[in-house]
Design a protein around this motif. Structure first.
Motif, PDB file in Angstrom:
ATOM      1  N   ARG A 217      38.989  93.806  49.943  1.00 43.84           N
ATOM      2  CA  ARG A 217      39.582  92.541  49.501  1.00 43.84           C
ATOM      3  C   ARG A 217      38.621  91.387  49.788  1.00 43.84           C
ATOM      4  NH1 ARG A 217      45.399  94.110  52.197  1.00 43.84           N
ATOM      5  NH2 ARG A 217      46.153  95.424  50.476  1.00 43.84           N
ATOM      6  N   ALA A 218      37.925  91.471  50.920  1.00 49.22           N
ATOM      7  CA  ALA A 218      36.921  90.447  51.224  1.00 49.22           C
ATOM      8  C   ALA A 218      35.779  90.496  50.210  1.00 49.22           C
ATOM      9  CB  ALA A 218      36.387  90.645  52.644  1.00 49.22           C
ATOM     10  N   LEU A 219      35.373  91.702  49.811  1.00 47.22           N
ATOM     11  CA  LEU A 219      34.336  91.829  48.790  1.00 47.22           C
ATOM     12  C   LEU A 219      34.801  91.239  47.459  1.00 47.22           C
ATOM     13  CD1 LEU A 219      33.014  95.440  49.497  1.00 47.22           C
ATOM     14  CD2 LEU A 219      31.899  93.269  50.041  1.00 47.22           C
ATOM     15  N   LEU A 220      36.081  91.403  47.159  1.00 44.19           N
ATOM     16  CA  LEU A 220      36.621  90.804  45.929  1.00 44.19           C
ATOM     17  C   LEU A 220      36.598  89.286  46.016  1.00 44.19           C
ATOM     18  CD1 LEU A 220      37.987  90.916  43.201  1.00 44.19           C
ATOM     19  CD2 LEU A 220      40.185  91.278  44.361  1.00 44.19           C
ATOM     20  N   ARG A 221      36.935  88.735  47.169  1.00 45.34           N
ATOM     21  CA  ARG A 221      36.887  87.278  47.324  1.00 45.34           C
ATOM     22  C   ARG A 221      35.454  86.770  47.167  1.00 45.34           C
ATOM     23  NH1 ARG A 221      40.594  88.516  51.502  1.00 45.34           N
ATOM     24  NH2 ARG A 221      39.025  88.208  53.132  1.00 45.34           N
ATOM     25  N   ALA A 222      34.500  87.561  47.663  1.00 39.96           N
ATOM     26  CA  ALA A 222      33.092  87.172  47.479  1.00 39.96           C
ATOM     27  C   ALA A 222      32.717  87.181  45.998  1.00 39.96           C
ATOM     28  CB  ALA A 222      32.189  88.129  48.261  1.00 39.96           C
ATOM     29  N   ALA A 223      33.218  88.166  45.247  1.00 40.98           N
ATOM     30  CA  ALA A 223      32.957  88.198  43.805  1.00 40.98           C
ATOM     31  C   ALA A 223      33.628  87.020  43.104  1.00 40.98           C
ATOM     32  CB  ALA A 223      33.451  89.520  43.218  1.00 40.98           C
ATOM     33  N   ASP A 224      34.817  86.632  43.575  1.00 37.80           N
ATOM     34  CA  ASP A 224      35.480  85.449  43.008  1.00 37.80           C
ATOM     35  C   ASP A 224      34.605  84.205  43.150  1.00 37.80           C
ATOM     36  OD1 ASP A 224      37.691  87.011  42.443  1.00 37.80           O
ATOM     37  OD2 ASP A 224      38.815  86.390  44.220  1.00 37.80           O
ATOM     38  N   GLU A 225      33.938  84.101  44.287  1.00 44.13           N
ATOM     39  CA  GLU A 225      33.103  82.929  44.530  1.00 44.13           C
ATOM     40  C   GLU A 225      31.894  82.895  43.599  1.00 44.13           C
ATOM     41  OE1 GLU A 225      33.962  80.506  46.171  1.00 44.13           O
ATOM     42  OE2 GLU A 225      35.381  81.124  47.715  1.00 44.13           O
ATOM     43  N   ASP A 226      31.464  84.054  43.097  1.00 43.64           N
ATOM     44  CA  ASP A 226      30.350  84.058  42.144  1.00 43.64           C
ATOM     45  C   ASP A 226      30.719  83.281  40.881  1.00 43.64           C
ATOM     46  OD1 ASP A 226      28.587  85.465  43.711  1.00 43.64           O
ATOM     47  OD2 ASP A 226      29.176  87.423  42.946  1.00 43.64           O
ATOM     48  N   VAL A 227      31.987  83.318  40.500  1.00 47.48           N
ATOM     49  CA  VAL A 227      32.431  82.524  39.349  1.00 47.48           C
ATOM     50  C   VAL A 227      32.298  81.041  39.662  1.00 47.48           C
ATOM     51  CG1 VAL A 227      34.385  81.987  37.834  1.00 47.48           C
ATOM     52  CG2 VAL A 227      34.003  84.345  38.585  1.00 47.48           C
ATOM     53  N   ALA A 228      32.711  80.666  40.870  1.00 53.04           N
ATOM     54  CA  ALA A 228      32.593  79.255  41.259  1.00 53.04           C
ATOM     55  C   ALA A 228      31.128  78.819  41.282  1.00 53.04           C
ATOM     56  CB  ALA A 228      33.231  79.044  42.631  1.00 53.04           C
ATOM     57  N   VAL A 229      30.260  79.687  41.774  1.00 48.94           N
ATOM     58  CA  VAL A 229      28.831  79.358  41.800  1.00 48.94           C
ATOM     59  C   VAL A 229      28.304  79.155  40.386  1.00 48.94           C
ATOM     60  CG1 VAL A 229      26.542  80.266  42.345  1.00 48.94           C
ATOM     61  CG2 VAL A 229      28.417  80.517  43.997  1.00 48.94           C
ATOM     62  N   ALA A 230      28.719  80.018  39.465  1.00 52.54           N
ATOM     63  CA  ALA A 230      28.258  79.899  38.080  1.00 52.54           C
ATOM     64  C   ALA A 230      28.821  78.636  37.423  1.00 52.54           C
ATOM     65  CB  ALA A 230      28.661  81.142  37.290  1.00 52.54           C
ATOM     66  N   VAL A 231      30.075  78.309  37.705  1.00 47.18           N
ATOM     67  CA  VAL A 231      30.681  77.089  37.150  1.00 47.18           C
ATOM     68  C   VAL A 231      29.945  75.855  37.656  1.00 47.18           C
ATOM     69  CG1 VAL A 231      32.758  75.643  37.240  1.00 47.18           C
ATOM     70  CG2 VAL A 231      32.966  78.089  36.752  1.00 47.18           C
ATOM     71  N   ALA A 232      29.520  75.879  38.922  1.00 49.77           N
ATOM     72  CA  ALA A 232      28.857  74.717  39.515  1.00 49.77           C
ATOM     73  C   ALA A 232      27.556  74.370  38.805  1.00 49.77           C
ATOM     74  CB  ALA A 232      28.582  74.979  40.996  1.00 49.77           C
ATOM     75  N   ALA A 233      26.947  75.332  38.116  1.00 52.05           N
ATOM     76  CA  ALA A 233      25.698  75.047  37.416  1.00 52.05           C
ATOM     77  C   ALA A 233      25.888  74.049  36.281  1.00 52.05           C
ATOM     78  CB  ALA A 233      25.101  76.342  36.862  1.00 52.05           C
ATOM     79  N   LEU A 234      27.116  73.907  35.784  1.00 53.42           N
ATOM     80  CA  LEU A 234      27.390  72.952  34.704  1.00 53.42           C
ATOM     81  C   LEU A 234      27.955  71.633  35.234  1.00 53.42           C
ATOM     82  CD1 LEU A 234      28.989  75.392  32.079  1.00 53.42           C
ATOM     83  CD2 LEU A 234      26.666  74.436  32.100  1.00 53.42           C
ATOM     84  N   ARG A 235      28.016  71.496  36.544  1.00 52.24           N
ATOM     85  CA  ARG A 235      28.521  70.263  37.149  1.00 52.24           C
ATOM     86  C   ARG A 235      27.353  69.355  37.527  1.00 52.24           C
ATOM     87  NH1 ARG A 235      33.444  71.698  39.775  1.00 52.24           N
ATOM     88  NH2 ARG A 235      34.740  72.750  38.216  1.00 52.24           N
ATOM     89  N   PRO A 236      27.614  68.064  37.684  1.00 51.27           N
ATOM     90  CA  PRO A 236      26.552  67.163  38.167  1.00 51.27           C
ATOM     91  C   PRO A 236      26.101  67.564  39.570  1.00 51.27           C
ATOM     92  CG  PRO A 236      28.394  65.926  37.246  1.00 51.27           C
ATOM     93  CD  PRO A 236      28.862  67.343  37.369  1.00 51.27           C
ATOM     94  N   ILE A 237      24.821  67.414  39.816  1.00 49.23           N
ATOM     95  CA  ILE A 237      24.259  67.667  41.143  1.00 49.23           C
ATOM     96  C   ILE A 237      23.811  66.325  41.704  1.00 49.23           C
ATOM     97  CG2 ILE A 237      22.422  68.814  42.443  1.00 49.23           C
ATOM     98  CD1 ILE A 237      22.404  70.979  40.278  1.00 49.23           C
ATOM     99  N   VAL A 238      24.406  65.920  42.787  1.00 41.35           N
ATOM    100  CA  VAL A 238      24.112  64.619  43.407  1.00 41.35           C
ATOM    101  C   VAL A 238      23.623  64.889  44.829  1.00 41.35           C
ATOM    102  CG1 VAL A 238      25.027  62.376  44.078  1.00 41.35           C
ATOM    103  CG2 VAL A 238      25.914  63.525  42.036  1.00 41.35           C
ATOM    104  N   SER A 239      22.521  64.232  45.180  1.00 42.76           N
ATOM    105  CA  SER A 239      21.982  64.398  46.532  1.00 42.76           C
ATOM    106  C   SER A 239      21.399  63.079  47.009  1.00 42.76           C
ATOM    107  CB  SER A 239      20.909  65.493  46.557  1.00 42.76           C
ATOM    108  OG  SER A 239      19.834  65.168  45.699  1.00 42.76           O
ATOM    109  N   TRP A 240      21.242  62.960  48.300  1.00 44.10           N
ATOM    110  CA  TRP A 240      20.632  61.760  48.857  1.00 44.10           C
ATOM    111  C   TRP A 240      19.453  62.159  49.728  1.00 44.10           C
ATOM    112  CZ3 TRP A 240      20.229  60.899  54.130  1.00 44.10           C
ATOM    113  CH2 TRP A 240      21.039  61.706  54.955  1.00 44.10           C
ATOM    114  N   ALA A 241      18.584  61.185  49.939  1.00 40.01           N
ATOM    115  CA  ALA A 241      17.424  61.413  50.787  1.00 40.01           C
ATOM    116  C   ALA A 241      17.093  60.112  51.510  1.00 40.01           C
ATOM    117  CB  ALA A 241      16.223  61.888  49.966  1.00 40.01           C
TER     118      ALA A 241
END
Length: 473
Positions: A50-74
């Protein structure tokens, strides 16, 4: 008392003990439904997957994040110093130092990448679906192991009772032989035969008790708790009625095939992603910063917004290799699906055949017990008339003992074979068996993370609390 009357009385007592062997073993409290439910609730293997499945679920979130704005400060703090000499200072050395602080924000947003990011999202979703089917497969293995442990423990418990009764029977036979020897009806050989058979029965009882302890430990490992008193097994579940029907159900329902199908879909999408990665990429970029020099009046602030376009020209052949690799993995996934279909159908047919064999063996064992009982009674009656020896009675008793032992084993084999067939059809699940447990919902966590909530958002904080709770379990 006449010799015949004495023998009849002794043999009647032996028969009463002997026939008790084939009677039901009184037990209650622990039924198969409870065993399966506890195995489902206590399985560390299920928790791991079940933990491995939750990790696979997060891969979807990681892929979705690629289409989101990336904001950083320095931020930067620097101190510089120098020594100089010029004509204006008449070439006299002078020291100079300054401290500069800068703070800036930068942002970028992917506008176009030929569909690579969307392909990665869809591939991640297919991987999630494949991982869910892998979890179903693990669930089936956990429940089948629980059935095996339950059946094994019942079998060993009944075998111990059988061996205990056998020791009592042989002990009674030995006592009878000694009594008959005292009155001169049998020889010392008859007594020795009974003593040898008693020693054999005691050794068999010790082995059965050892096997029972092994079965008990197996039960604890499979179910996650100590066993209670065993109830009579419920009727075996209904399954397929023919080999062809079994194969058709298996190909339709088995998690191995469903997992392979989703893996093929993910591999197809991976090919699309690698091809798209060779094309152009367009991003919207922006930045804003402030710079302050404390040792002077220098101060600046400003920002920029722009469109950035890029496309790989030559990466040393890496992109082409990645594309060929994705194609090879796709072909491998398709071949694996074909092999899985063949294997699942074969295993279902074999499991169906094994159930038929086990059922026939159980019917034969029941007949064996029935006829061995008749034979034992006949030998006993003949012995009371002096037409049979002590050895004949012992042999007849051993035949009945073996018949009862075979029946115990054949019933267990048939019961386990029925659940094995259910597993090979892909139906040995908590849902199909309607177990009294809180079902694990594989979609619950996915629905929480599929939109890639940030850590500081309300949803992200809720997920953080959920994960901390899981870690404390």
């Amino acid at each position: 008392m006449s010799g015949t009357g004495f023998r009849r009385k002794v043999m009647t007592g032996i028969t009463t003990v002997m026939l008790a062997v084939s009677g039901p073993v009184a037990a209650q409290a622990d039924n198969l439904a409870n065993v399966l439910a506890d195995a489902y609730k206590n399985s560390g293997l299920l928790e791991q997957n079940r933990a491995l499945l939750r990790a696979a679920d997060e891969d979807v979130a990681v892929a979705v994040a690629a289409l989101r704005p990336i904001v950083s400060w320095a931020a930067d703090l620097s101190r510089s110093s120098s020594r100089y000499a010029t004509s204006s200072t008449f070439f006299t050395p002078r020291d100079s130092a300054s401290t500069t602080v800068s703070v800036g924000l930068s942002a970028s947003l992917l506008l176009f990448d030929g569909g690579a990011s969307k392909g990665q999202i869809e591939a991640a979703k297919e991987t999630v679906l494949a991982t869910r089917q892998a979890l179903v497969g693990v669930e089936q293995n956990v429940l089948l192991q629980a059935v095996d442990a339950y059946t094994s423990l019942r079998t060993q418990s009944e075998t111990v009772a059988l061996r205990q009764n056998n020791v009592r029977v042989i002990s009674e036979e030995l006592r009878a032989a000694k009594d008959r020897f005292d009155v001169g009806e049998v020889t010392r050989t008859d007594v020795a035969q009974a003593e040898a058979r008693l020693a054999e029965a005691q050794a068999a009882l010790a082995q059965a008790q050892g096997d029972y302890q092994g079965a008990r430990e197996y039960f604890i490992a499979a179910v996650g708790r100590n066993p209670g008193a065993m109830q009579a097994s419920p009727p075996a579940p209904a399954t397929a009625t023919s080999i062809e029907g079994a194969k058709a159900l298996a190909v339709k329902n088995h998690p191995d095939i469903l997992q392979a199908q989703h893996q093929v879909a993910a591999a197809d999408l991976a090919v699309v992603v690698t091809r798209a990665s060779m094309g152009p990429q367009v991003s919207l970029t922006g930045s804003y910063g402030i710079e302050e020099t404390f040792d002077s009046t220098a101060f600046s602030k400003g920002g920029s917004v722009g469109i950035e376009m890029s496309q790989p020209i030559y990466y040393g052949g890496r992109l082409s290799a990645a594309n060929r690799q994705a194609i090879a993995r796709r072909d491998s996934a398709r071949a694996a699906l074909r092999l899985s279909s063949i294997s699942v159908a074969q295993n279902a047919a074999t499991a169906f055949a094994n159930l038929q064999v086990a059922r026939a063996a159980r019917v034969s064992s029941e007949r064996q017990v029935r006829f061995a009982t008749v034979a034992f009674r006949g030998v006993r009656e003949e012995a009371t008339l002096g037409a049979r020896t002590t050895l004949d009675v012992l042999n007849a008793e051993q035949e009945l003992l073996n018949a009862n032992a075979n029946l115990i084993t054949s019933r267990a084999n048939e019961y386990l074979a029925s659940y094995s067939l259910l597993a090979n059809l892909g139906l040995l699940t908590a849902d199909h068996l309607n177990l009294n447990v809180t079902r694990y919902d594989p979609a619950a966590y996915y629905n929480q993370v599929k939109n890639a909530p940030a850590l500081l958002s309300a949803q992200g904080q809720k997920l953080d609390r959920v994960l901390r709770g899981i870690g404390k379990e």
